[in-house]
Design a protein around this motif. Structure first.
Motif, short mmCIF file in Angstrom:
data_model
loop_
_atom_site.label_atom_id
_atom_site.label_comp_id
_atom_site.label_asym_id
_atom_site.label_seq_id
_atom_site.Cartn_x
_atom_site.Cartn_y
_atom_site.Cartn_z
N PHE A 86 0.75 -1.06 0.01
CA PHE A 86 -0.13 -0.19 -0.13
C PHE A 86 0.90 1.32 0.03
CE2 PHE A 86 -2.81 3.07 2.60
CZ PHE A 86 -3.66 3.38 1.65
N GLY A 87 1.96 1.08 0.74
CA GLY A 87 2.67 2.28 0.81
C GLY A 87 3.71 2.70 -0.73
N VAL A 88 3.62 1.66 -1.27
CA VAL A 88 4.60 1.90 -2.57
C VAL A 88 3.48 2.35 -3.35
CG1 VAL A 88 5.59 0.28 -4.27
CG2 VAL A 88 6.34 -0.01 -2.10
N LEU A 89 2.48 1.69 -3.45
CA LEU A 89 1.20 2.20 -4.48
C LEU A 89 0.86 3.61 -4.19
CD1 LEU A 89 -1.03 1.48 -6.40
CD2 LEU A 89 -2.23 0.99 -4.64
N MET A 90 1.08 4.21 -3.10
CA MET A 90 0.98 5.56 -2.89
C MET A 90 2.08 6.41 -2.95
SD MET A 90 -1.18 6.08 0.80
CE MET A 90 0.02 5.77 1.93
N ALA A 91 3.24 5.86 -3.03
CA ALA A 91 4.36 6.81 -3.37
C ALA A 91 4.64 6.50 -4.93
CB ALA A 91 5.65 5.95 -2.98
#
Length: 315
Positions: A86-91
């Motif tokens: 999820f963090g990678v997707l937001m980044a």
């Protein structure tokens, strides 16, 4: 020569992997911090060293990765891996949406624009209930430093392999062409906008992964610490000191400055920041191309290498 360097890298990797099992708990904790800083320096190296865009926005990617893990684990009761994704997707979404307009700027205009991003994100996240507002989030504890150490080391290895691929790939050559002469690269057929956005997003992926691992390790995050602009300054200094635009330079710079900072903080706490800053200034003056260039050229040039740098700075 290449085989010897490859062997040295393998030996160094094996020694690093053995730290949690042979070293103390304090050394392991220091290693986690140093490895994550090395990942951040390598991530910045993609957009700053190879593409030539001095980004101050990578701390935003780090914060998004941290909050991705925090929100997934605390608010949605999802496993750590889901939080990382999820963090990678937001980044990546942030890098593409913001990169398209911001990467049209150059030089100090680009640096100033990205410098403001961290403050904007602090203000936004501080008013989002899902992210805990100003209070932040407390993650479930996992008292397993060796696991976090090996995760950090594995992420650094993955990031370094990606940078190595960049240094020898057509995509990487395109980024270097943009760094050297963007107009010339466009004339030669390089899609400069696409290449810059891809480099920005790739840089964000590794920064977000580092932020996610760090958030789960310390089990707490708030907007001020997650989007701390001083962290971005550290990654730039470490990459430049070690040698930006090289494969191993940012790692050398991160380990060197992490060790130096730890020694100064423990031995002379009141003057640690002063000495740390002085060391950085002296290093930039005497070896502006980083430690990687020193190791490559000083053996032949000797002291003349440093004298030439001093003359170049008109000291």
């Amino acid at each position: 020569m290449k085989a010897r360097y490859a062997a040295l890298v393998v030996v160094a990797g094996l020694l690093l992997a053995a730290v949690p099992w042979l070293g103390s708990d304090v050394l392991t904790q220091f290693g986690i911090s140093a490895l994550l800083l090395a990942v951040l320096a390598q991530g910045w190296n993609i957009i700053g060293g190879y593409t030539g865009y001095a980004s101050f926005g990578n701390s935003v990617f780090y914060g998004l990765g941290s909050y991705g893990v925090g929100i997934a684990m605390v608010q949605w009761q999802q496993p750590f891996a889901v939080g990382l994704a999820f963090g990678v997707l937001m980044a990546v979404v942030f890098a593409v949406v913001l990169g398209l307009p911001v990467l049209r700027l150059r030089g100090h205009y680009f640096a100033i624009a990205t410098l403001a991003l961290a403050q904007v994100m602090i203000a936004i996240v501080s008013n989002i209930g899902l992210a805990g507002r100003n209070i932040g989030l407390v993650l479930p504890p996992l008292n397993n430093d060796p696991l976090f150490y090996e995760l950090s080391l594995g992420l650094l290895a993955l990031t370094t392999l990606c940078v190595f691929w960049l240094a020898h790939s057509r995509f990487g050559f395109g980024l270097i062409a943009i760094r050297e002469n963007e107009e010339g690269a466009a004339v030669m057929g390089v899609n400069t906008t696409l290449y810059k956005v891809m480099a920005f997003a790739l840089s964000g992926v590794f920064s977000a992964l580092a932020g996610g691992i760090h958030a789960y390790w310390i089990t707490f995050l708030d907007p001020e610490s997650a989007f701390d602009i001083s962290l971005n300054v550290k990654m730039i200094i470490m990459a430049v000191l070690g040698g930006s635009g090289t494969v191993l330079g940012p790692i050398v710079g991160a380990f060197t400055l992490s060790a130096l900072s730890e020694v100064l903080a423990s031995e002379i706490t009141s003057l640690a920041s002063l000495f740390f800053g002085l060391v950085i200034v002296v290093a930039v003056v005497f070896m502006p191309r980083g430690l990687a260039d020193v190791l490559r050229r000083s053996r032949k040039a000797g002291w003349r290498y440093f004298i030439e740098n001093i003359r170049a700075h008109r000291l």
